[in-house]
Design an enzyme around this catalytic site. Sequence first.
Site, short mmCIF file in Angstrom:
data_model
loop_
_atom_site.label_atom_id
_atom_site.label_comp_id
_atom_site.label_asym_id
_atom_site.label_seq_id
_atom_site.Cartn_x
_atom_site.Cartn_y
_atom_site.Cartn_z
N ASP A 162 0.82 -1.20 0.00
CA ASP A 162 0.00 0.00 0.00
C ASP A 162 0.87 1.26 0.00
O ASP A 162 1.95 1.29 0.57
CB ASP A 162 -0.89 -0.01 1.25
CG ASP A 162 -1.80 1.19 1.34
OD1 ASP A 162 -2.65 1.35 0.45
OD2 ASP A 162 -1.66 1.97 2.31
N GLU A 206 0.67 -0.53 -5.14
CA GLU A 206 -0.26 0.56 -5.32
C GLU A 206 0.59 1.84 -5.43
O GLU A 206 0.96 2.44 -4.43
CB GLU A 206 -1.24 0.68 -4.16
CG GLU A 206 -2.32 1.70 -4.41
CD GLU A 206 -2.73 2.50 -3.19
OE1 GLU A 206 -3.74 3.20 -3.26
OE2 GLU A 206 -2.00 2.46 -2.17
#
Length: 721
Positions: free
Chosen positions: A403, A454
């Site tokens: 993330d 991401e």
Amino acid sequence: MNNEYAALVDGRHGDPFSVLGVHAAADGRVVRTFQPQAVAIELLDRNGAVLATMQRTHPAGLFEARFPPRLRRYRLRIELAPGKHYTIDDPYAFPSTLGELDLHLLGEGTHLEINRTLGARAVTVAGTTGTRFAVWAPNASRVSVVGSFNDWDGRRHPMRFHPGNGLWEIFIPGVGHGDLYKFELLDRDGKLLPLKSDPLANFSEPPPGNAAVVYTSNYTWQDDAWQRGRHAGPRLDAPLSIYEVHAGSWRRRADEGNRYLQWHELADELIDYVLDMGFTHIELLPISEHPFDGSWGYQPIGLYAPTQRFGTPDDFRHFVDRCHQAGIGVIVDWVPAHFPRDEHGLARFDGTALYEHADPRKGEHADWGTLIFNFGRREVVNYLIGSALYWIDKMHVDGLRVDAVASMLYLDYSREAGDWLPNKHGGNENLEAVEFLQRFNEIIHAHGAISLAEESTSWPGVSRPVFSGGLGFTYKWNMGWMNDTLRYVQEDPIHRRYHHDKLTFGLVYAFSENFLLPLSHDEVVHGKRSLLGRMPGDEFQRFANLRAYYGFMFGHPGKKLLFMGNEFAQSAEWNHDQSLDWHLLNHAPHRGMQNLVRDLNRIYRKFSALHQVDFEQSGFAWLNGMDRDHSIIAWLRRDQQGNVVICVSNFTPVVRHDYHLGVPAAGHYREILNTDAVTYGGSGVSNDRTMLASEHAAQGQPQSLRLVLPPLATLFISKTQ
């Protein structure tokens, strides 16, 4: 010894093994123990025979006795009150259980099995079972284990310090599975710090407590066949269709206080659902232990512990095992970008900025109120990579989705001028984070796992090999494609001709990375509305728009990801505090959307042209990308053997009759999927069962088809054999 004794009973002694246990004395040997809870202590041999009654040498509970010659092992019978006693093995009778190789590797930050060495681990020493506790706290002046086994008294189990690498450790006999514990630390000035949970805890107690739990796995895996296949390495030519799940809100038990499903229930219900829907993988939003439900797990407090919300670590192992036996891969979101400030966590762990940067210009995320890992510190990198390998090797997960990679890569991420520090070259790149990510990717790929980034910027080579200067991820989320195409389909169809480039621009850079197309949880929260809620028009058109968009997505180069609820067009935004709106499946349009996604997954997996060559230009060709006036695009996908699937999207609510579309070869063609089919909730406009290409050239192709294009729909067409 008076000063030594005073330091012990006050909990200030940094080297308890120099005083406690067996030591030489002027006339032989003595054994000392500090037991403030005891009224009397007897020294026993290993057979339970009484050797001596120990003498109290300090009123706070320090006891001493002469130690017989040639005796090596002993036990202590501790009397709490008349007739109330228990017997223990003395932790201070045992040598260090950390080997020289472990200490060396931990010191240089290259220990790939840090989970086996640090934390709380069941061990047997000289036939005695117990738990070894070990923690990194180089700037502490004293560290103790406190827990349910010592009345949370930090004076009773102060630890041994290894000054060469800042580790503290102790073996405590008799402590085992299920015992609660924390670490009590004094900073370098002797100040007592808030109790800390173990950074390498494998399990934690439920709120309102936050103690770690000694946990020993007894799980027997049954996924050997899956594991052998995984270790062959990632297959970029294989289908990858991910169902993204928040385990706490996929489905809840409303009749039982809206409780979470546990892992064994998810194994029974979620796996069957994913199998039926045809997804290849489940991706779980972070399941590392986290203190705040509203963070969805993206502010983890323990990177080695599956959260207790859904069961034990072995319950999670059971879930993963069942997924593998069903042929489903498991990916977990993993968050090395930051951690929360909760005082029982990593923040100022030993009284200093140990895991984070001391300077807030490098060490704090103002947007999230969190702290940033110090990627320039080898022990921190070892901690993080050890966590990644824990999930891969011990929990058998198949991949990690990292993330907020952009926040790691850029020193000026979401910072104003003057609020950040440049690197040694004067740039804004976080060179230490780059090196960490490259090392992380090389190591986890060597262990047979995939990685997904991401990453929302144009950083080059995110999914390119480290040896060629890339970051080394297997896949990169295509955030640009997601933003552009969602903006396009939100436009009223009458205006889409002016935004045609948003639909086609992704193909300009589609093969610069190994892209995954994400319609994730981030797109259905924070006032963005659900995907269905973004679609324009009346109810029929909104569903048709979304169906056409899903068809466009599954035909587009790149792997696929849908967040839970998207597959049946959840009407409301996602709410992490409640179950998905499964009752919507009682309504035909939502049921039709679910049918469509099931069939999209089916043809995506069946036709290799739709997945085999995702990352090279040879797998894609425009047939008509410029029909902006009609908001139509057409392209073909090609596999390594030259087989093709033709995709056509009509993003207006107008039926287009007699639409000439160039195709590369003569022969018969057939629709293999039409998002306007009645079974999906559409109007049922379709083409003949088989279509014969004519020799009429069109759009640069030698042959052509005469098609009927349904309104707000995507067609998939295959050449028959």
